[in-house]
Motif scaffolding. Structure first.
Motif, PDB file in Angstrom:
ATOM      1  N   TYR A  33      97.202   7.170  61.103  1.00  0.00           N
ATOM      2  CA  TYR A  33      97.842   7.551  62.351  1.00  0.00           C
ATOM      3  C   TYR A  33      97.812   9.078  62.383  1.00  0.00           C
ATOM      4  CZ  TYR A  33     101.007   7.932  66.266  1.00  0.00           C
ATOM      5  OH  TYR A  33     101.535   8.244  67.497  1.00  0.00           O
ATOM      6  N   PRO A  34      97.494   9.675  63.563  1.00  0.00           N
ATOM      7  CA  PRO A  34      97.362  11.132  63.609  1.00  0.00           C
ATOM      8  C   PRO A  34      98.660  11.842  63.222  1.00  0.00           C
ATOM      9  CG  PRO A  34      96.575  10.123  65.668  1.00  0.00           C
ATOM     10  CD  PRO A  34      97.252   9.047  64.878  1.00  0.00           C
ATOM     11  N   GLY A  35      98.529  12.909  62.504  1.00  0.00           N
ATOM     12  CA  GLY A  35      99.693  13.713  62.136  1.00  0.00           C
ATOM     13  C   GLY A  35      99.227  14.938  61.383  1.00  0.00           C
ATOM     14  N   THR A  36      99.630  16.106  61.847  1.00  0.00           N
ATOM     15  CA  THR A  36      99.237  17.353  61.204  1.00  0.00           C
ATOM     16  C   THR A  36      99.927  17.461  59.851  1.00  0.00           C
ATOM     17  OG1 THR A  36      99.195  18.285  63.413  1.00  0.00           O
ATOM     18  CG2 THR A  36      99.079  19.848  61.594  1.00  0.00           C
ATOM     19  N   PRO A  37      99.259  17.799  58.766  1.00  0.00           N
ATOM     20  CA  PRO A  37      97.858  18.247  58.691  1.00  0.00           C
ATOM     21  C   PRO A  37      96.868  17.178  58.200  1.00  0.00           C
ATOM     22  CG  PRO A  37      99.004  18.895  56.696  1.00  0.00           C
ATOM     23  CD  PRO A  37      99.967  18.065  57.495  1.00  0.00           C
ATOM     24  N   SER A  38      97.042  15.909  58.562  1.00  0.00           N
ATOM     25  CA  SER A  38      96.162  14.872  58.014  1.00  0.00           C
ATOM     26  C   SER A  38      95.062  14.430  58.975  1.00  0.00           C
ATOM     27  CB  SER A  38      96.997  13.635  57.654  1.00  0.00           C
ATOM     28  OG  SER A  38      97.433  12.961  58.831  1.00  0.00           O
ATOM     29  N   THR A  39      95.204  14.744  60.261  1.00  0.00           N
ATOM     30  CA  THR A  39      94.444  14.082  61.326  1.00  0.00           C
ATOM     31  C   THR A  39      92.927  14.073  61.123  1.00  0.00           C
ATOM     32  OG1 THR A  39      96.183  14.874  62.797  1.00  0.00           O
ATOM     33  CG2 THR A  39      94.193  13.995  63.832  1.00  0.00           C
ATOM     34  N   GLU A  40      92.376  15.185  60.638  1.00  0.00           N
ATOM     35  CA  GLU A  40      90.913  15.326  60.627  1.00  0.00           C
ATOM     36  C   GLU A  40      90.237  14.421  59.604  1.00  0.00           C
ATOM     37  OE1 GLU A  40      93.076  17.805  60.229  1.00  0.00           O
ATOM     38  OE2 GLU A  40      93.009  18.807  62.177  1.00  0.00           O
ATOM     39  N   ILE A  41      91.012  13.804  58.701  1.00  0.00           N
ATOM     40  CA  ILE A  41      90.359  12.904  57.724  1.00  0.00           C
ATOM     41  C   ILE A  41      89.747  11.722  58.464  1.00  0.00           C
ATOM     42  CG2 ILE A  41      90.658  11.533  55.632  1.00  0.00           C
ATOM     43  CD1 ILE A  41      93.230  13.186  55.088  1.00  0.00           C
ATOM     44  N   VAL A 107      96.388   8.611  51.351  1.00  0.00           N
ATOM     45  CA  VAL A 107      96.401  10.075  51.427  1.00  0.00           C
ATOM     46  C   VAL A 107      97.676  10.509  52.138  1.00  0.00           C
ATOM     47  CG1 VAL A 107      95.231  12.162  52.199  1.00  0.00           C
ATOM     48  CG2 VAL A 107      93.891  10.130  51.625  1.00  0.00           C
ATOM     49  N   THR A 108      98.443  11.375  51.465  1.00  0.00           N
ATOM     50  CA  THR A 108      99.597  11.981  52.120  1.00  0.00           C
ATOM     51  C   THR A 108      99.342  13.472  52.233  1.00  0.00           C
ATOM     52  OG1 THR A 108     101.933  12.554  51.915  1.00  0.00           O
ATOM     53  CG2 THR A 108     100.792  12.016  49.871  1.00  0.00           C
ATOM     54  N   ALA A 109      99.369  14.001  53.461  1.00  0.00           N
ATOM     55  CA  ALA A 109      99.155  15.436  53.695  1.00  0.00           C
ATOM     56  C   ALA A 109     100.517  16.060  53.999  1.00  0.00           C
ATOM     57  CB  ALA A 109      98.181  15.653  54.850  1.00  0.00           C
ATOM     58  N   ASP A 110     101.024  16.786  53.012  1.00  0.00           N
ATOM     59  CA  ASP A 110     102.361  17.374  53.126  1.00  0.00           C
ATOM     60  C   ASP A 110     102.276  18.733  53.835  1.00  0.00           C
ATOM     61  OD1 ASP A 110     102.803  15.155  51.540  1.00  0.00           O
ATOM     62  OD2 ASP A 110     103.920  16.217  49.987  1.00  0.00           O
ATOM     63  N   ASP A 111     103.414  19.182  54.310  1.00  0.00           N
ATOM     64  CA  ASP A 111     103.425  20.387  55.149  1.00  0.00           C
ATOM     65  C   ASP A 111     104.504  21.377  54.707  1.00  0.00           C
ATOM     66  OD1 ASP A 111     102.846  22.134  57.222  1.00  0.00           O
ATOM     67  OD2 ASP A 111     103.822  20.944  58.780  1.00  0.00           O
ATOM     68  N   PRO A 112     104.350  21.962  53.497  1.00  0.00           N
ATOM     69  CA  PRO A 112     105.316  22.981  53.075  1.00  0.00           C
ATOM     70  C   PRO A 112     105.324  24.120  54.098  1.00  0.00           C
ATOM     71  CG  PRO A 112     103.845  22.390  51.258  1.00  0.00           C
ATOM     72  CD  PRO A 112     103.279  21.761  52.508  1.00  0.00           C
ATOM     73  N   GLY A 113     106.501  24.564  54.438  1.00  0.00           N
ATOM     74  CA  GLY A 113     106.608  25.597  55.458  1.00  0.00           C
ATOM     75  C   GLY A 113     106.778  25.031  56.858  1.00  0.00           C
ATOM     76  N   MET A 114     106.573  23.693  56.972  1.00  0.00           N
ATOM     77  CA  MET A 114     106.804  23.014  58.257  1.00  0.00           C
ATOM     78  C   MET A 114     106.089  23.709  59.408  1.00  0.00           C
ATOM     79  SD  MET A 114     110.765  21.867  57.662  1.00  0.00           S
ATOM     80  CE  MET A 114     111.239  23.231  56.593  1.00  0.00           C
ATOM     81  N   HIS A 115     104.792  23.951  59.235  1.00  0.00           N
ATOM     82  CA  HIS A 115     104.010  24.532  60.327  1.00  0.00           C
ATOM     83  C   HIS A 115     104.025  23.610  61.540  1.00  0.00           C
ATOM     84  CE1 HIS A 115     102.451  27.683  57.752  1.00  0.00           C
ATOM     85  NE2 HIS A 115     102.197  26.780  56.835  1.00  0.00           N
ATOM     86  N   SER A 116     104.043  22.316  61.296  1.00  0.00           N
ATOM     87  CA  SER A 116     103.974  21.375  62.410  1.00  0.00           C
ATOM     88  C   SER A 116     104.680  20.077  62.040  1.00  0.00           C
ATOM     89  CB  SER A 116     102.509  21.113  62.766  1.00  0.00           C
ATOM     90  OG  SER A 116     102.398  20.518  64.035  1.00  0.00           O
ATOM     91  N   SER A 117     105.873  20.183  61.489  1.00  0.00           N
ATOM     92  CA  SER A 117     106.591  19.005  61.006  1.00  0.00           C
ATOM     93  C   SER A 117     108.081  19.209  61.133  1.00  0.00           C
ATOM     94  CB  SER A 117     106.274  18.741  59.531  1.00  0.00           C
ATOM     95  OG  SER A 117     104.897  18.567  59.348  1.00  0.00           O
ATOM     96  N   GLN A 118     108.816  18.095  61.102  1.00  0.00           N
ATOM     97  CA  GLN A 118     110.262  18.154  61.224  1.00  0.00           C
ATOM     98  C   GLN A 118     110.970  18.291  59.887  1.00  0.00           C
ATOM     99  OE1 GLN A 118     108.275  15.540  61.678  1.00  0.00           O
ATOM    100  NE2 GLN A 118     109.322  13.577  61.627  1.00  0.00           N
ATOM    101  N   ASN A 119     110.238  18.082  58.780  1.00  0.00           N
ATOM    102  CA  ASN A 119     110.819  18.347  57.465  1.00  0.00           C
ATOM    103  C   ASN A 119     109.691  18.728  56.514  1.00  0.00           C
ATOM    104  OD1 ASN A 119     109.672  16.181  55.979  1.00  0.00           O
ATOM    105  ND2 ASN A 119     111.364  14.810  56.439  1.00  0.00           N
ATOM    106  N   GLU A 120     110.045  19.110  55.281  1.00  0.00           N
ATOM    107  CA  GLU A 120     108.994  19.454  54.312  1.00  0.00           C
ATOM    108  C   GLU A 120     109.184  18.661  53.026  1.00  0.00           C
ATOM    109  OE1 GLU A 120     108.896  23.667  53.363  1.00  0.00           O
ATOM    110  OE2 GLU A 120     110.943  23.672  52.615  1.00  0.00           O
ATOM    111  N   GLN A 121     109.452  17.371  53.180  1.00  0.00           N
ATOM    112  CA  GLN A 121     109.645  16.518  52.006  1.00  0.00           C
ATOM    113  C   GLN A 121     108.429  16.596  51.085  1.00  0.00           C
ATOM    114  OE1 GLN A 121     109.974  12.861  54.384  1.00  0.00           O
ATOM    115  NE2 GLN A 121     108.190  12.055  53.317  1.00  0.00           N
ATOM    116  N   ASP A 122     108.717  16.463  49.789  1.00  0.00           N
ATOM    117  CA  ASP A 122     107.696  16.579  48.752  1.00  0.00           C
ATOM    118  C   ASP A 122     107.298  15.173  48.327  1.00  0.00           C
ATOM    119  OD1 ASP A 122     106.300  16.918  46.362  1.00  0.00           O
ATOM    120  OD2 ASP A 122     107.468  18.690  45.799  1.00  0.00           O
ATOM    121  N   ASN A 123     106.135  14.711  48.771  1.00  0.00           N
ATOM    122  CA  ASN A 123     105.773  13.304  48.583  1.00  0.00           C
ATOM    123  C   ASN A 123     105.266  12.961  47.195  1.00  0.00           C
ATOM    124  OD1 ASN A 123     106.628  12.565  51.072  1.00  0.00           O
ATOM    125  ND2 ASN A 123     104.640  11.894  51.843  1.00  0.00           N
TER     126      ASN A 123
END
Lengths: 616, 210
Positions: A33-41, A107-123
């Motif tokens: 399912y699309p979601g930054t930063p994973s979408t391009e895979i 594949v989990t694409a995490d987003d430290p710094g929350m560039h485009s996310s509502q949290n920065e959980q560490d998966n």
């Protein structure tokens, strides 16, 4: 380390490299399912014709499809952003008991710094939580290699494998050598209820096996080349004043900050090779553990009784950089020197000398595009002073000034449940002013069940489905109600009207936000108290979709009519600049959508008001 | 062990302008900053050294500030450029170029479009668009090239090629010849816009005096 022949390689994003690695490994089913930063895979995988690739309706479905595929004998990969794994956590926690047939990679694409996310959980915690191995590349070359390795580990240890990236891996380019596709031997489907039907009795037998598997994986961790000790040449291999345990993009920061220091680089982030790490720790005076976000490795090291300096000096929040690593080390060594002798590194040696003046530059937050249909919606919602439970998508920007028309945003699909709760909690006169807004893709993802809840429990919520006919925020992917699939081919289109009606909603209307008056009227009608939920589908394709593209045109502005009332500025359109108290139309951005004209009371923008504008 | 771009060496001013390794691209979401990043990276990669880029997608692209990085060296570690370590800033918008200044090393180069796009914080009256940006840029860099990219693109009939105009102006500060740049651009843009983009590139290159 030898300089590699970069010229022979191509520059790929980490996401493209993962897709390439999956394809070269013979993957046959890819979901996401699309979601930054994973979408391009998934977008990159869709360019290969010899696999099945889908945008799934949500991450849970994506993982379930991949599980089915792997049991059926196909190597399968499910791709999502970090918070998507929460949605997929239900199947994940139990497929961990089942294991695999052909390889299964999440594949989990995490987003430290929350560039485009509502949290920065560490998966990485999901690995420990579900007792699954976690592989973590540090650049695109490794992203490709580790994807291939993940399928191997999955099949060798009969386990799903988590491949974790972060924004600086997924959206960073670096050289990758391309290989050929090699399909592994067939793994025919074998019916095995004890392994694949997780009844309590079966699951009780399977759970201890996950513990055994973890022990095998820990042994594997001690020897796998996924983990490596880098001891710079020309340095005493027996002893060093400082050493680093690191991995992912933090490895790059450590190597940049301390090129001479020995580094234990973890490619297998979980489970850890405790013996090898203990041996390394014994050869350095100070062991630093450098990781973005949570003290995940640090906690494992300390659990093993290995002393390390970590989150005392490196932030738990946001991204690291080479200079932050340098500063953290300097902070520790300066402090320690205060107790005993001279520091190895002075704090001021590590400082950042960004001395250029940037004081008082106006910030430029993201905004809805010129002509965005969402703008009209939030203008109306603010005008009517409603309480708005929001959701995830471009339209979350409706929360920002000057629109400022959203009260809550938690996660995908939460707007509808949130509005049910608000309705049940607030006094009646306030409860009637609560409206939920959700996008079309988000509604299909996880809004439907909450709408059914409202029908079933007779909660008279008001729901606006903002249907721009695409998953816009992540770059215009298709979804089940958009009419095209992951390859861009036409696909059956779920009718939102039919779907909403089938849920039992009787008060349903559709309106075009291009006509702001009609939109306001429709919202007011939905607010009239009635029996059960009222749903308003606000439909207009995203202005960036090719079919919405229009010849460049700018709204007319008659300066002599302008009363400097400022109404036009309150819709927050980036195409309206400012000249004192008057608007200045930025012709290169304006598409003459008519929104500013609709709110201009004097007719300065877009001509006299009497003239009925053609609603677009 | 190859050690490259350790901050201590990178912070020292370099003599040659043709030896730039660390680039920051500053733009407004939607201006084509990511295409510029991709082109610059591919051009530098033709030189044979390792190249890394880093960028941010999603929310940040919706008309917000967008920063991306391009680095090259025999061995590049971090894909991110630290404050004070950039050899050059490529700005596609004046305010964004100024916002990127903390990344610039002493004596670094700024190549920026003179285009100004009003942020919503300015149009709503919360802030003012600074009037002294070109002075700030000149004061903080070894060399500043102001590119009327918006005007040039408008003359060419397509405002969207302003990013390629700016790449043209930047190209003279790299050690890759114009024909390499043109090959990469031709491969990176839609087939029907190749001629237009190459013209945009040449017009931009002329701004920097080549």
């Amino acid at each position: 380390m030898a300089v590699r022949a970069a010229a022979q390689a191509v520059l790929l994003h980490g996401n493209e490299a993962i897709a390439r690695g999956a394809w070269e490994s013979g993957v046959r089913v890819a979901t996401g399912y699309p979601g930054t930063p994973s979408t391009e895979i998934i977008e990159a995988l869709a360019s290969y014709q010899d696999i099945y690739v889908e945008w799934s309706s949500n991450e849970k479905v994506a993982l379930e499809v991949a599980i089915g595929a792997c049991l059926g004998g196909a190597r399968a990969i499910a791709c999502m952003k970090h918070v998507g794994v929460n949605v997929a956590a239900d199947p994940l926690m139990t497929v961990a008991y089942m294991g695999v047939n052909a390889g299964l990679v999440l594949v989990t694409a995490d987003d430290p710094g929350m560039h485009s996310s509502q949290n920065e959980q560490d998966n990485r915690w999901y690995g420990k939580f579900a007792r699954l191995p976690v592989l973590e590349p540090s650049d695109s070359r490794e992203a490709k290699e580790y994807t291939a390795a993940a399928f191997g580990v999955s099949e060798e240890f009969d386990t799903p494998v988590i491949l974790r990236t972060t924004t600086r891996i997924s959206h960073a380019r670096s050289p990758v050598e391309l290989g050929e596709r090699v399909c592994p031997p067939d793994r025919p489907y074998r019916r095995d209820p004890l392994k694949n039907v997780m009844l309590p009795g079966h699951a009780r037998m399977r759970k201890p096996l996950t513990e055994n598997r973890l022990q095998y994986l820990t042994r594997f961790a001690e020897t796998t080349p996924l983990n490596r000790l880098e001891w710079p040449k020309g340095h005493d291999e027996g002893r060093a004043p400082r050493g680093f345990v690191t991995g992912g993009v933090a490895y790059q920061y450590v190597r940049e900050a301390f090129p001479e220091a020995p580094v234990f680089k973890l490619g297998l982030s979980y489970p850890l090779p405790a013996n090898a790490l203990r041996d390394f720790a014994g050869r350095v005076d100070t062991l630093y553990v450098v990781e973005e976000l949570d003290p995940f490795w640090e906690a494992e090291l300390k659990y093993q009784g290995i002393e390390a300096v970590g989150k005392q000096v490196f932030s738990k929040h946001g991204e690291l950089t080479a200079s932050l690593v340098r500063q953290g080390v300097a902070e520790w060594e300066t402090e320690r020197a205060g107790l005993s002798g001279a520091p190895l590194l002075q704090a001021d040696e590590a400082g950042v000398d960004g001395s250029a003046p940037t004081a008082a530059l106006p910030v430029r937050p993201p905004v809805l595009c010129p002509g965005c249909p969402h703008r009209a919606v939030f203008h109306v919602l603010r005008k009517l002073r409603l309480t708005v439970t929001g959701d995830i998508g471009c339209y979350t920007l409706g929360a920002l000034p000057p629109l400022s028309a959203m009260d809550t945003c938690t996660c995908m699909g939460a707007s509808i449940g949130g509005s049910i709760g608000m309705r049940r909690a607030l006094p009646p006169e306030q409860a009637e002013r609560v409206v939920a807004v959700i996008g079309d893709s988000t509604f299909v993802h996880s809004g439907i069940t909450a709408l059914i809840d409202a029908v079933y429990n007779r909660t008279p919520i008001v729901l606006l489905i903002l249907d721009n006919e695409t998953t816009a925020m992540t770059g215009h992917q298709g979804h089940p109600a958009a009419g095209w699939n992951a390859r861009g081919e036409e696909s059956p289109r779920v009718s939102l009207e039919a779907l909403v009606s089938a849920c039992g909603v009787t008060r349903l209307a559709v309106v075009d936000p291009g006509d702001m008056k009609a939109l306001e009227g429709a919202v007011k009608s939905s607010l009239v108290p009635g029996d059960g939920p009222a749903v308003l589908i606000v439909r207009r394709p995203c202005v960036l979709l090719p079919r919405s593209r229009r010849a460049a045109a700018a709204v007319s502005f008659a300066s002599e009519l302008c009363t400097e009332c400022g109404a036009c500025f309150r819709i927050g359109c980036p195409a309206l600049g400012r000249d004192g108290k008057r608007p200045q139309v930025q012709a290169e951005l304006c598409i003459d959508c008519g929104q500013c004209a609709a709110v201009c009371p004097s007719g300065a923008l877009g001509g006299p008001k009497e003239e009925e504008r053609d609603p677009r | 062990m190859t050690t490259v771009n350790a901050a201590s060496s990178a912070r020292q001013a370099k003599v040659s302008c043709l030896d730039l390794d660390n680039f920051v691209i500053a733009s407004v979401g939607g201006q084509g900053g990511l295409l510029a990043t991709k082109v610059l990276a591919a051009v530098l990669h033709r030189g044979g050294m390792e190249v890394k880029t880093s960028e941010v997608h999603g929310m940040a692209q919706r008309g917000g500030s967008v920063i991306s990085f391009v680095r090259r060296a025999p061995r590049v570690w971090s894909p991110v450029i630290d404050a004070g370590d950039a050899d050059a800033i490529l700005g596609l918008e004046l305010l964004e170029a100024a916002r990127a200044l903390p990344y610039l090393r002493m004596g670094g180069v700024v190549v920026t479009s003179t285009q100004q796009i009003t942020p919503v914080t300015v149009s709503t009256g919360q802030a003012r668009y600074p009037a002294d940006l070109t002075e700030r840029l000149r004061a903080s860099s070894g060399r500043t090239v102001l590119v009327p990219a918006g005007d040039i693109a408008a003359e060419l009939g397509q405002p969207r090629v302003a990013n390629v105009v700016c790449l043209g102006a930047l190209s003279v500060f790299t050690d890759q010849p114009a024909d390499i740049w043109e090959q990469v651009i031709a491969a990176a843009v839609p087939a029907r816009t190749v001629a237009l983009n190459l013209e945009a590139f040449r017009r931009g290159r002329a701004v920097s005096g080549m």
